[in-house]
Design an enzyme around this catalytic site. Structure first.
Site, PDB file in Angstrom:
ATOM      1  N   TYR A 134      33.933  23.848   3.924  1.00 29.39           N
ATOM      2  CA  TYR A 134      32.863  23.663   4.903  1.00 29.39           C
ATOM      3  C   TYR A 134      33.483  23.671   6.296  1.00 29.39           C
ATOM      4  CZ  TYR A 134      28.824  21.236   7.109  1.00 29.39           C
ATOM      5  OH  TYR A 134      27.764  20.877   7.914  1.00 29.39           O
ATOM      6  N   LYS A 163      31.130  27.563   3.631  1.00 31.58           N
ATOM      7  CA  LYS A 163      29.980  27.480   4.521  1.00 31.58           C
ATOM      8  C   LYS A 163      30.476  27.524   5.951  1.00 31.58           C
ATOM      9  CE  LYS A 163      26.153  24.620   6.125  1.00 31.58           C
ATOM     10  NZ  LYS A 163      25.444  23.313   6.063  1.00 31.58           N
TER      11      LYS A 163
END
Length: 302
Positions: A134, A163
């Site tokens: 992330y 992400k």
């Protein structure tokens, strides 16, 4: 073009005292699943993971896995301020039945590439399940580069995706080009809703966007349209989402605004967040109501 996916970074419902509102969280999961979302990301940034007690995180993991019962994918944000707690929480989530964990790099100090790689290298070697990286430079103060990502993938088969929460799609496009040239099955998602279609057209896998908490059915239709190569409908929904992005401008941070918008749409939850987040005032509530009317009008014209 790859099969598109839209995952929701789910809000966490609390009561006035800051405890988990179990029934409200179940209501949210059902609302999103019934809306056709491809998966839930629990305790991401939208889920207020950063201000939750460790015991609450364990409680919420058990709650979501037990309630969802494989009706959709469930990923758990497991980043803690210590590496040891991150590993322990990740393995707890995997053993409980989560499909994977999403881990943001340590925040507060900006880190060197060497430190970032060292962090994820250690975690990936200890976590007994799938990991999604992330990247959120605006919150961590550093960027998880394509080069570091490649180094990690060459060492750890359990790192499955990434992400990228940046506004600049050029950043995500470069990541896609560099990493997927060697690892074509590596999953790369954008973190801002409006970049969904651009992500797919650039070779990515879709989006993990907070506005799908409010209108899951619209984002589900967007996924179907792009997978069907119905570009006219993709463009029409892009306009709706562009308008929806104005929700982010009503309050900072946007999480209380998102909860209030969900309540207005009929989701049974309370508007409380963890301190120091403040519930929307009357003016903000009126702005939310006005914007939802505009969005509903655009939806009716589809």
């Amino acid at each position: 073009m790859k099969e598109a996916q839209l995952l929701t970074p789910v809000v966490t419902a609390f009561d006035v005292e800051g405890n988990l509102d179990k029934q409200a969280n179940k209501n949210i999961y059902d609302f999103l699943i019934n809306g056709g979302i491809d998966g839930l990301v629990i305790m991401g940034s939208t889920g207020e993971f950063f201000s939750m007690q460790y015991s609450q995180k364990l409680e919420l993991i058990d709650l979501v896995v037990d309630h969802v019962k494989n009706r959709t994918k469930v990923f758990i944000g497991t980043a803690c301020m210590s590496t040891e707690e991150t590993i322990a929480l990740s393995n707890y989530a995997i053993s409980a039945g989560a499909d994977g964990v999403m881990i943001i790099s340590p925040y507060y100090f900006a880190l060197s590439d060497e430190s970032i790689e060292y962090y994820y290298d250690h975690i990936a070697g200890e976590v007994k399940g799938d990991i999604y990286l992330y990247n959120f430079p605006a919150r961590t103060g550093h960027d998880l580069s394509p080069e570091v990502t490649l180094n990690l993938l060459r060492k750890h088969e359990n790192i499955k995706g990434y992400k990228d929460t940046v506004t600049d799609m050029a950043h995500t496009r470069k990541l896609i080009q560099i990493v997927q040239s060697e690892y074509p099955d590596f999953m790369i998602y954008s973190g801002f809703d409006e970049n969904f279609a651009h992500n797919i057209l650039s070779g990515g896998n879709g989006c993990i966007g907070g506005l799908s908490n409010v209108y899951p059915e619209i984002f589900s239709e967007w996924v179907k349209a792009i997978n069907a190569k119905n570009l006219e409908k993709v463009a029409a929904i892009q306009k709706i989402v562009n308008k929806m992005m104005e929700l982010y401008d009503i309050g900072n941070p946007f999480i209380p605004i998102t909860k209030k918008a969900m309540m207005i749409r009929g989701v049974a939850l309370q508007e409380f967040c963890q301190k120091p987040f403040i519930i929307p005032n009357q003016k903000q509530t009126e702005l939310i109501e006005s914007l939802l009317i505009e969005i509903d009008g655009l939806m009716d014209k589809q």
